[in-house]
Design a protein around this motif. Structure first.
Motif: not given
Length: 237
Positions: A148-154, A163-167, A194-196, A230-234
């Motif tokens: 899964g990806d993070g926000s697509a609004c960076r 979107d300022a909320r994305a980061e 959902r919005t992000l 946003g891409y995250l690997v853990a």
């Protein structure tokens, strides 16, 4: 019981044949995914569940042997979920699970029975967490590859614009993944996600349910937003 998890983004651009000339831009993310999936295979699970974004507002399961294809991205490349005969009743893997199947195929130590679970964006968090709890009880040693990806609004050029909320949202998720914080993942704001355009919210919350009480430790292996997403690997173990 859940014994390990690998969390990876699922842009088809992770596949070098699709990325073509842009492949080096995701080289670090690709290497981190290989490390996380390798650690997952080394945990020797007796059941491996690949969880990723789905096509609808429900949870859908895909048996081992289900095929996936990247033809829709301009590449004649097919994958199969795990080993064994072709299955799936004519259904094909959604793109996130197809990326997961591609990642698993690059690890030669993964011989565990595999199945897929696709989580629609509208699936409520409570349902996701309940599904995770059901999955962890399905075997003595369960491992999860969570896509899964993070926000697509960076950024301004991101798929969802800036979107300022994305980061800050992605930073909160990164902290939760680094700490294996199931409470923080389970409490993610579904409407904001959902919005992000966060495709990872549902899969992460399935993991949150599965990992409750498992006392796993987390390590964040990669964090970035090379295409405004946003891409995250853990790795959890």
């Amino acid at each position: 019981m859940l014994v390990a998890a690998a969390l990876c983004p699922c842009p088809p651009l992770l596949v070098p044949e699709i990325a073509a000339g842009a492949a080096p831009e995701l080289a670090s993310a690709r290497a981190a995914c290989a490390e996380a999936v390798g650690a997952l295979a080394a945990s020797r699970p007796d059941r491996l569940v690949v969880v990723g974004p789905g096509r609808s507002g429900v949870l859908e399961t895909y048996p081992a042997g289900t095929r996936g294809s990247f033809r829709g991205f301009g590449v004649e490349l097919e994958v199969r979920l795990g080993e064994g005969p072709e299955a799936g009743g004519g259904r094909t893997l959604p793109y996130g699970l197809a990326v997961g199947a591609w990642l698993l195929a690059r690890v030669d130590r993964c011989a565990s029975p595999v199945e897929g679970v696709a989580v629609g964006q509208e699936t409520p968090g409570a349902r996701c967490r309940a599904a995770g709890r059901e999955l962890r009880e399905s075997s003595d040693r369960v491992a999860m590859l969570v896509l899964g990806d993070g926000s697509a609004c960076r950024t301004l050029k991101a798929p969802g614009y800036l979107d300022a909320r994305a980061e800050p949202f992605d930073a909160d998720v990164a902290r939760a993944l680094a700490a294996a914080d199931t409470g923080a993942l389970g409490a993610l704001d579904e409407e904001l996600a959902r919005t992000l355009r966060v495709s990872g919210r549902g899969p992460w919350q399935v993991l949150a349910g599965a990992a409750e009480g498992a006392s796993l430790g987390g390590a964040l292996l990669y964090e970035g937003a090379p295409y405004g997403v946003g891409y995250l690997v853990a790795s959890w173990s």
